[in-house]
Design a protein around this motif. Structure first.
Motif, PDB file in Angstrom:
ATOM      1  N   VAL A  95      53.393  23.020  21.920  1.00 51.61           N
ATOM      2  CA  VAL A  95      51.906  21.484  21.882  1.00 51.61           C
ATOM      3  C   VAL A  95      52.016  21.131  23.170  1.00 51.61           C
ATOM      4  O   VAL A  95      53.069  20.717  23.559  1.00 51.61           O
ATOM      5  N   TYR A  96      51.130  21.627  24.838  1.00 48.33           N
ATOM      6  CA  TYR A  96      51.618  20.742  25.358  1.00 48.33           C
ATOM      7  C   TYR A  96      50.132  19.396  25.650  1.00 48.33           C
ATOM      8  O   TYR A  96      49.264  19.744  24.960  1.00 48.33           O
ATOM      9  N   ARG A  97      50.745  18.673  27.070  1.00 48.37           N
ATOM     10  CA  ARG A  97      49.059  18.105  27.286  1.00 48.37           C
ATOM     11  C   ARG A  97      48.585  19.020  28.427  1.00 48.37           C
ATOM     12  O   ARG A  97      49.389  19.767  28.401  1.00 48.37           O
ATOM     13  N   GLU A  98      47.176  17.911  28.236  1.00 39.95           N
ATOM     14  CA  GLU A  98      46.229  19.334  29.417  1.00 39.95           C
ATOM     15  C   GLU A  98      46.798  19.484  30.797  1.00 39.95           C
ATOM     16  O   GLU A  98      47.504  20.806  30.950  1.00 39.95           O
ATOM     17  N   GLU A  99      47.452  18.289  30.991  1.00 37.98           N
ATOM     18  CA  GLU A  99      47.781  18.120  32.139  1.00 37.98           C
ATOM     19  C   GLU A  99      48.951  19.283  32.592  1.00 37.98           C
ATOM     20  O   GLU A  99      49.361  19.582  33.478  1.00 37.98           O
ATOM     21  N   VAL A 100      50.238  19.152  31.431  1.00 34.99           N
ATOM     22  CA  VAL A 100      51.218  20.300  32.017  1.00 34.99           C
ATOM     23  C   VAL A 100      50.975  21.069  31.388  1.00 34.99           C
ATOM     24  O   VAL A 100      51.248  22.408  31.950  1.00 34.99           O
ATOM     25  N   TYR A 101      50.041  21.526  30.624  1.00 31.70           N
ATOM     26  CA  TYR A 101      49.989  23.129  30.347  1.00 31.70           C
ATOM     27  C   TYR A 101      48.956  23.434  31.603  1.00 31.70           C
ATOM     28  O   TYR A 101      49.715  24.245  31.526  1.00 31.70           O
ATOM     29  N   LEU A 102      48.237  23.030  32.609  1.00 36.73           N
ATOM     30  CA  LEU A 102      47.393  22.948  33.582  1.00 36.73           C
ATOM     31  C   LEU A 102      47.930  23.712  34.508  1.00 36.73           C
ATOM     32  O   LEU A 102      48.595  24.149  34.929  1.00 36.73           O
ATOM     33  N   LYS A 103      49.966  22.570  34.231  1.00 35.07           N
ATOM     34  CA  LYS A 103      51.070  23.138  35.446  1.00 35.07           C
ATOM     35  C   LYS A 103      51.458  23.891  35.446  1.00 35.07           C
ATOM     36  O   LYS A 103      51.797  24.514  36.083  1.00 35.07           O
ATOM     37  N   ILE A 104      51.775  24.115  34.845  1.00 28.74           N
ATOM     38  CA  ILE A 104      52.105  25.324  34.046  1.00 28.74           C
ATOM     39  C   ILE A 104      51.515  26.704  34.004  1.00 28.74           C
ATOM     40  O   ILE A 104      52.298  27.847  34.649  1.00 28.74           O
ATOM     41  N   LYS A 105      50.492  27.100  34.217  1.00 24.64           N
ATOM     42  CA  LYS A 105      49.451  27.531  34.329  1.00 24.64           C
ATOM     43  C   LYS A 105      49.321  27.950  35.643  1.00 24.64           C
ATOM     44  O   LYS A 105      49.526  29.859  35.823  1.00 24.64           O
TER      45      LYS A 105
END
Length: 80
Positions: free
Chosen positions: A42-52
């Motif tokens: 589970v990721y916070r949105e800002e972390v998920y977008l950075k990973i992408k």
């Protein structure tokens, strides 16, 4: 986008394995409890977008490296 109304203490399920529970509401903040399978990330949105974005950059670098290697290989083949 599905929009639902829930009060503190109420829950909802996503499929059979994910439970979201509204813990509290204070002003503009909502505390949400998540029961998810241990193997689910589970990721916070800002972390998920950075990973992408980082994955996209890594893929672009890999493609550039592959093209550079192919060019070197072609030069080597021409010399033979």
């Amino acid at each position: 986008m599905l929009i639902l109304t829930r009060r503190p203490g109420e829950s909802l399920y996503l499929g059979d394995n994910i439970k979201l529970k509204i813990l509290s509401v204070q002003g503009k903040q909502i505390k949400i409890g998540l029961d998810v399978p241990e193997d689910m990330t589970v990721y916070r949105e800002e972390v998920y977008l950075k990973i992408k974005e980082q994955n996209k950059q890594a893929l672009e670098t890999s493609q550039q490296d592959l093209l550079a290697a192919a060019a070197l290989w072609q030069k080597k083949e021409i010399k033979k």
